[in-house]
Design a protein around this motif. Structure first.
Motif, short mmCIF file in Angstrom:
data_model
loop_
_atom_site.label_atom_id
_atom_site.label_comp_id
_atom_site.label_asym_id
_atom_site.label_seq_id
_atom_site.Cartn_x
_atom_site.Cartn_y
_atom_site.Cartn_z
N PRO A 152 36.91 32.52 39.66
CA PRO A 152 35.95 33.46 39.04
C PRO A 152 35.60 33.05 37.62
O PRO A 152 36.43 32.51 36.89
CB PRO A 152 36.71 34.79 39.04
N THR A 153 34.35 33.33 37.24
CA THR A 153 33.92 33.03 35.88
C THR A 153 33.48 34.28 35.13
O THR A 153 33.26 34.23 33.92
CB THR A 153 32.76 32.02 35.88
N THR A 154 33.28 35.38 35.85
CA THR A 154 32.92 36.65 35.19
C THR A 154 33.93 37.72 35.60
O THR A 154 34.66 37.56 36.58
CB THR A 154 31.52 37.12 35.60
N ASN A 176 36.46 26.88 43.00
CA ASN A 176 35.55 27.60 42.09
C ASN A 176 36.12 28.99 41.77
O ASN A 176 35.74 29.99 42.37
CB ASN A 176 34.17 27.74 42.74
N ASP A 194 33.35 40.65 36.84
CA ASP A 194 33.03 41.23 38.15
C ASP A 194 33.53 40.33 39.28
O ASP A 194 34.05 40.82 40.29
CB ASP A 194 31.51 41.43 38.28
N GLU A 195 33.35 39.03 39.11
CA GLU A 195 33.85 38.10 40.13
C GLU A 195 35.38 38.17 40.24
O GLU A 195 35.94 38.12 41.34
CB GLU A 195 33.45 36.66 39.78
N VAL A 233 37.43 34.72 31.73
CA VAL A 233 36.14 35.05 32.35
C VAL A 233 35.25 35.81 31.37
O VAL A 233 35.75 36.45 30.44
CB VAL A 233 36.35 35.90 33.63
N ASP A 291 36.29 41.33 42.07
CA ASP A 291 36.05 41.16 43.51
C ASP A 291 37.15 40.30 44.14
O ASP A 291 37.62 40.58 45.25
CB ASP A 291 34.68 40.48 43.73
N ALA A 292 37.54 39.24 43.41
CA ALA A 292 38.58 38.36 43.94
C ALA A 292 39.89 39.13 44.12
O ALA A 292 40.58 38.97 45.13
CB ALA A 292 38.79 37.17 42.98
N LEU A 304 38.66 32.90 49.55
CA LEU A 304 37.97 32.58 48.30
C LEU A 304 37.89 31.06 48.16
O LEU A 304 38.68 30.33 48.77
CB LEU A 304 38.73 33.17 47.11
#
Lengths: 317, 419
Positions: free
Chosen positions: B168-170, B166, B172-173, B300, B176-177, B162
């Motif tokens: 995650p900001t959402t 940067n 979903d991100e 997020v 995923d992370a 990753l």
């Protein structure tokens, strides 16, 4: 004074054997107030005063406080409101249920202590070593024991690592509803049975050796000796251990609960003592006092029932 | 049994007689103002920097009241509120006591003397007041700010492939992370300690601004909460889902938040943690272990129409328990927010202080990033709850983690607890 003419007359004129069937003809002798009659009362007076000031008075204050309100109702008489609130409170209900679970573990501790004390009494090889080892956890602080078993019973702890290595499933002993309280109680038994064991050993020293020898001569085997000689002979000791173990479990589990489960998960391992502490910490001391009174009643009732039941059970018919 | 009747009857009689007298006094009976003493309770100093700060506060107070002797009584934190409550009920409470802002202070405002007018002159100078306000009155001044920033380990992010710069900001991100971290490393995505039930409050306040709209958020803080609304249930659902999806370390319900879960993060056994901004488990402590690998990320975005905000509010402050010493108490409170004392402590102890005119003098990037988000920050969601509801939330959080309570059931229980 006329000499008595019959046995009946002798008995009737003698105040001691027939008391309180004292004949009206014999006037009750007034006891003179002397230093001998007063001294015993003076000797027990300090203890009575200490009991009154430091035990009875705070107890009555606590009971009184349980009938008052909290926060904006502080100091206001609210009758049985606190008690009614507690009866509907989930944590209190869980505490009451868990008291029953605790009671199930009391015979286990007595059994463990009694059996091991018997083995020491009959001098199994290494009994002196075992006597010291069994007693050792008693001197440890519950906080230290809790911290140790937090690690041992942890989800990634050594117990689960061992289980995993032999293909057994791992269990989060302290984080699951079904296992949290039994785990704490098991650790408590490990930590405290040494004291019960010492009391048992003291009881064994009062056993009549002639009875044991007689049982041996009569060909009684080990279980028969335990059942017909040792248990009746230790009836007072067993009663004492039962009652003190019960009280110890109901009022002495706070340290372990605090460090091992904090009452959780949910309210699965709440006990009255822990609830009292939580309520006080939530700025509801009057409610905590009501819970304390409940705990007092629970201990009193269970203690009295135990004494009655055990008195009968441990007397050989 | 007959022999028990007489003592019991006497006991009941005594209880009824005592009951008629009412309960314990509510007002602490401290010594009069003229005797020149001020008794202050707190839970001690965690380090040399905290001791130095306290000495500065004492010096500032002594300048105004050279003849007043300040007696500071430090109690152990784990028993602090129990001891304080008992002392107050016994009429031996202190003149002033340190409180955590939010639930702990608000549940005791009936024992405190409001200082709204007395502190009006320093109102604009400090941030974090809502944690010390109740019913339109102010009960203390915040010394430091307390909040729930999300920290992450850049080295673990890099190991999982990753982008460490940067985060995650959402939602979903973030999901995923966490999947990537689970599949690429042998550490958990989040460090979680939920033995006392604290995990769910960190989760709720940590992610709240990305779930609730600003209007819902403000209404929540103002006491208008609907636990059975879509977004309230979403908080509970996400909490349950993240546990079911394996975001957390094993045995979270038997792992304490302080300090076990933070140790997991500091020791590199978890990629992320919802930590604190002052006192303990904050950027300065994590920096000692992780150094340049320490990262800070904002909550997020979960729902459209939300405005991300750093959850932060007043952390601790002194409340006046003895009305007879109100003037001395107010001066003590003002001494605790003395600008120089706070400025020195922010440098030495790493505290993010309530005085917004003080710059945090550190080169630790995470701290600067946190300070940069202060203007848009929002109060914590969980400290707006009453003590009963917060405790219920703790217990439900544990039960949801092991799948014993459904989200609907939890929501209805929480709604019922708030009437």
């Amino acid at each position: 004074m006329t000499a008595p003419t019959s046995t009946r007359a002798v008995v009737l004129s003698d105040p001691s054997p027939g008391w309180p069937r004292r004949t009206p003809k014999v006037p009750r002798r007034k006891r003179k107030i002397t230093s001998e009659t007063v001294t015993p009362y003076l000797l027990v007076l300090p203890v009575l005063l200490i009991l009154l000031v430091f035990r009875i008075y705070p107890l009555l204050l606590g009971i009184n406080f349980s009938f008052t309100g909290d926060q904006e109702l502080n100091g206001v008489f609210v009758g049985f409101d606190n008690y009614l609130f507690l009866l509907q409170d989930e944590r209190f209900q869980a505490s009451a249920r868990n008291v029953l679970v605790v009671l199930l573990f009391v015979p286990l501790e007595v059994l463990v202590a009694g059996l091991l004390a018997t083995f020491i009494f009959i001098k199994v090889p290494g009994h002196k070593f075992y006597r010291s080892v069994y007693f050792l956890p008693v001197v440890l602080s519950p906080i230290i024991i809790g911290a140790i078993f937090n690690i041992v019973l942890g989800a990634n702890g050594p117990l689960n690592a061992m289980a995993e290595s032999v293909g057994l499933p791992t269990v989060d002993y302290l984080g699951q509803t079904m296992t949290a309280l039994p785990s704490v109680l098991t650790v408590h038994i490990w930590a405290t049975f040494g004291m019960a064991l010492v009391i048992f050993l003291a009881g064994f020293s009062t056993l009549d050796q002639q009875l044991l020898d007689a049982a041996k001569i009569d060909g009684a085997n080990f279980p028969q000796t335990i059942w017909h000689v040792i248990i009746p002979g230790l009836s007072q000791t067993i009663q004492f251990v039962f009652v003190t173990t019960t009280i110890g479990m109901l009022t002495g589990l706070f340290g372990l609960l605090y460090t091992m489960t904090a009452g959780g998960p949910g309210a699965a391992s709440y006990l009255p003592e822990f609830l009292i502490w939580k309520l006080n910490g939530e700025a509801r001391p009057a409610l905590a006092s009501a819970a304390s009174v409940f705990l007092l009643l629970i201990v009193l009732v269970i203690g009295l029932i135990q004494i009655r039941v055990l008195r009968r059970a441990t007397k050989e018919s | 049994m007959k022999r028990f009747v007489a003592p019991v009857a006497i006991g009941v009689g005594a209880v009824l007689a005592l009951s008629a007298c009412g309960g314990a006094a509510s007002t602490p009976t401290g010594e009069s103002a003229e005797d020149g003493t001020l008794v202050v309770w707190n839970w001690g100093n965690s380090d040399d920097a905290a001791s130095a700060y306290q000495d500065e506060v004492l010096a500032v107070f002594a300048e105004q009241h050279p003849d007043v002797e300040v007696e500071i009584v430090s109690q152990p934190f784990d028993q602090y509120y129990t001891l304080l409550g008992s002392a107050i009920e016994a009429g031996t409470g202190p003149d002033l006591a340190l409180f955590n802002g939010g639930t702990q202070l608000k549940s005791r405002t009936n024992q405190l003397t409001p200082v709204t007018d007395e502190l009006a002159d320093i109102y604009d100078q400090l941030a974090g007041w809502p944690a010390f306000e109740d019913g339109g009155e102010i009960y203390s001044a915040p010394m430091f700010l307390q909040g729930f920033p999300i920290y992450y380990n850049k080295a673990i992010f890099a190991e999982a492939g990753l982008d460490p710069e940067n985060p995650p900001t959402t939602w979903d991100e973030l999901a995923d992370a966490c999947d990537t971290i689970a599949s690429s490393t042998d550490v958990s995505c989040f460090a979680l300690g939920n033995k006392e039930g604290l995990g769910i409050e960190f989760f709720m306040s940590g992610f709240g601004s990305g779930i609730f709209t600003p209007e819902e958020y403000d209404a929540w803080i103002d006491g208008e909460r609907d636990w059975e609304s879509e977004h309230s249930k979403q908080v509970l659902q996400l909490w349950a889902d993240t546990a079911a999806d394996g975001w957390y370390n094993d045995g979270a319900n038997s792992t304490a938040m302080f300090n076990d879960s933070f140790d997991l993060f500091s020791g590199g056994s978890a990629a992320m943690v919802i930590g604190l901004s002052s006192g303990i488990a904050h950027w300065k402590q994590f920096d000692d272990f992780l150094g340049d690998d320490l990262g800070f990320m904002m909550p997020v975005t979960v729902n459209d129409g939300t405005t991300l905000a750093l959850p932060i509010e007043g952390g601790i402050g002194y409340g006046v328990l003895n009305e007879d010493k109100l003037d001395l108490g107010v001066d003590w409170i003002k001494a605790t927010v003395d600008r120089d004392a706070l400025a020195n402590y922010s440098i030495a102890g790493g505290q993010i202080v309530s005085d917004t005119t003080i710059e945090l003098d550190t080169d630790i990037q995470s701290a600067q990033d946190i300070v940069a988000e202060l203007p848009g920050s929002k109060p914590l969601l969980h400290t707006a709850l009453g003590g009963d509801t917060l405790d219920l939330l703790h217990r439900l959080g544990q039960q949801m983690l092991v799948g014993e309570v459904t989200v609907d059931d939890a929501a209805s229980q929480l709604a019922a607890s708030e009437g």
